[in-house]
Design an enzyme around this catalytic site. Structure first.
Site, PDB file in Angstrom:
ATOM      1  N   SER B  17      42.598  38.852  29.382  1.00 56.00           N
ATOM      2  CA  SER B  17      41.358  39.561  29.097  1.00 56.00           C
ATOM      3  C   SER B  17      40.310  39.372  30.199  1.00 56.00           C
ATOM      4  CB  SER B  17      40.775  39.060  27.774  1.00 56.00           C
ATOM      5  OG  SER B  17      40.573  37.667  27.832  1.00 56.00           O
ATOM      6  N   GLU B 158      32.683  29.053  30.706  1.00 51.21           N
ATOM      7  CA  GLU B 158      32.172  30.072  31.636  1.00 51.21           C
ATOM      8  C   GLU B 158      30.771  29.720  32.128  1.00 51.21           C
ATOM      9  OE1 GLU B 158      33.119  34.070  30.357  1.00 51.21           O
ATOM     10  OE2 GLU B 158      35.205  33.559  30.806  1.00 51.21           O
ATOM     11  N   CYS B 190      44.292  28.280  24.427  1.00 50.58           N
ATOM     12  CA  CYS B 190      43.451  29.277  25.095  1.00 50.58           C
ATOM     13  C   CYS B 190      43.459  28.911  26.564  1.00 50.58           C
ATOM     14  CB  CYS B 190      42.030  29.237  24.542  1.00 50.58           C
ATOM     15  SG  CYS B 190      40.853  30.266  25.442  1.00 50.58           S
TER      16      CYS B 190
END
Lengths: 285, 285
Positions: B17, B158, B190
């Site tokens: 993604s 992030e 993840c």
């Protein structure tokens, strides 16, 4: 007066990258109880706040095109990032009144700040755009604007951690430079942030005035539609709110309850139209 | 052997993604230094982990179609959410080997857990899918699986807050129920989470074994491509890594440095092809 302007009876279109714009819908419902509202949340592509200007502009045009095809009388960009990066393009491309969230919040902050020391918090893309600083300086050239991107606040709100110690720690860290700069006014430059008002208030204390961009946007829309004679006057029934989402509606329902807190129709799933080739200025109304 | 199988010399396609899948690319590069790798990050629509199965499946098919048209010899789904929700569909629609991140991580966890008490952390959509629990139970029916969605971890990574006190607080809160369940193994479900390993280690202590799904996926891809005689053997030059992104490449560059940490070509911007109508099984290779 009723019926003198056929556009009057049309719904107001509102779009956002996801659920945050429902805070604007909530304020619109409060100020304009008779208006029908169509809400589009681009939940398949949310968030916009981490994405580039070109991508946000394209997404915003697709969102607005969907609303224009629903025969709305005006478009409210209930997303700070899309307002910061795409408002001028939308105004050029769509022959409808288009309202963003940034100018009204900037106006209120410029007017209400005592010392002209104004903080702005928002997504990375909103802050990076400099849109708030420009809008504030247009109203008050001597203002000092201190802007900070707060990328963790939207995920914290969506996790529902509105009053957790962790949330206060994150806010303390983000707001520290603004407090050191002795701001007296803080613009909540993201539609998720009104849900954090109590936590933000705990960190800033009572001396800093909080500007809720959802509230100031709704008041601006009411005033402008009134001036344009586009309000659905004379209606006795309450307006309806019809949400559309680009992802499946299931998860939207729970979020809608927290952000909207007024009744709405069941959300419908929609695939957005691709922009027609040669998508030109002011052709959609 | 060289040249006996024309597919051998084609690149391996990898998609995610956003940027997280670069942790898988990094492990592939480590294990398969001669392979050319094409990476697609769907940065315009990131994240997938908050979105519905139908939407993630559609996005994953569009990602895979882009890679198939680049003439890749295999597709690696370097995204736990897309692996959890779309792997079966991709295997049906594409006549290429398709590898996900979940089965290899589940296999390793099932094999290495001493007591069969296995924790899994991941995005909301990954955890909600139950894909890890099913995959672990296929390998070890008596295992107890304790799964927790951790939606704040990707934004923390992030933001670059890998070692902050706030991050440790968030981890403590997410991991507390797993610790109470006395897990002896924790699957990092993840692709962002490997960057949090030191922080996670601080919270769990040394007694809990951490399973890095990026590492186990890369080892699995190496083994399977070897068995299929699809490895680019006999090549002397180092393989190249070509990233493509759906948002503008600028922000991707900085993230790529943190996640990938090996040299790659300049990222290119791409618009993904829409799925052809009647997009049927096994027609793309």
């Amino acid at each position: 007066m009723r019926g003198t302007h056929p556009l009057r009876q049309r719904p107001i279109g509102v779009f956002d990258s996801g659920v945050g714009g429902l805070t604007v819908v909530r304020q619109l419902r409060r100020l304009l109880p008779a208006e029908d509202l169509i809400y589009l949340g681009d939940t398949a592509r949310v968030p916009y706040g981490t994405k580039s200007p070109a991508t946000v502009e394209r997404f915003a045009c697709e969102d607005a095109l969907f609303l224009a095809r629903q025969q709305v009388k005006a478009i409210v960009v209930a997303c700070n990032t899309a307002s910061a990066l795409a408002l001028a393009t939308l105004e050029e491309k769509f022959a409808l009144p288009v309202f963003g969230v940034i100018a009204p919040g900037a106006h209120l902050a410029a007017k209400q700040s005592r010392l002209g020391r104004i903080g702005v918090i928002g997504t990375s893309s909103t802050i990076r755009s400099g849109a708030y600083a420009r809008a504030i300086h247009r109203e008050r050239a001597a203002a000092r604007v201190f802007a900070t991107a707060c990328p963790l606040l939207v995920p914290l709100v969506e996790e529902g951690w509105l009053h957790e110690p962790v949330t206060l720690d994150v806010l303390r860290r983000y707001l520290a430079p603004l407090q050191r700069a002795r701001i007296d006014t803080l613009v909540l430059g993201c539609t998720h942030y009104p849900l954090l008002k109590p936590a933000i208030r705990k960190v800033t204390g009572e001396d800093v005035r909080l500007i809720d961009s959802a509230q100031s946007c709704a008041a601006h829309v009411r005033d402008r539609l009134g001036a344009l004679e586009l309000l659905a006057k004379g209606r006795r029934r309450a307006g309806v709110i019809q949400p559309y989402v680009t992802d499946e509606p299931d998860r939207f329902r729970a979020a809608a309850r927290r952000f909207l807190r007024v009744p709405a129709r069941e959300p419908l799933h929609v695939e957005l139209p691709a922009l027609p080739s040669g998508f030109g200025p002011a052709q959609w109304k």
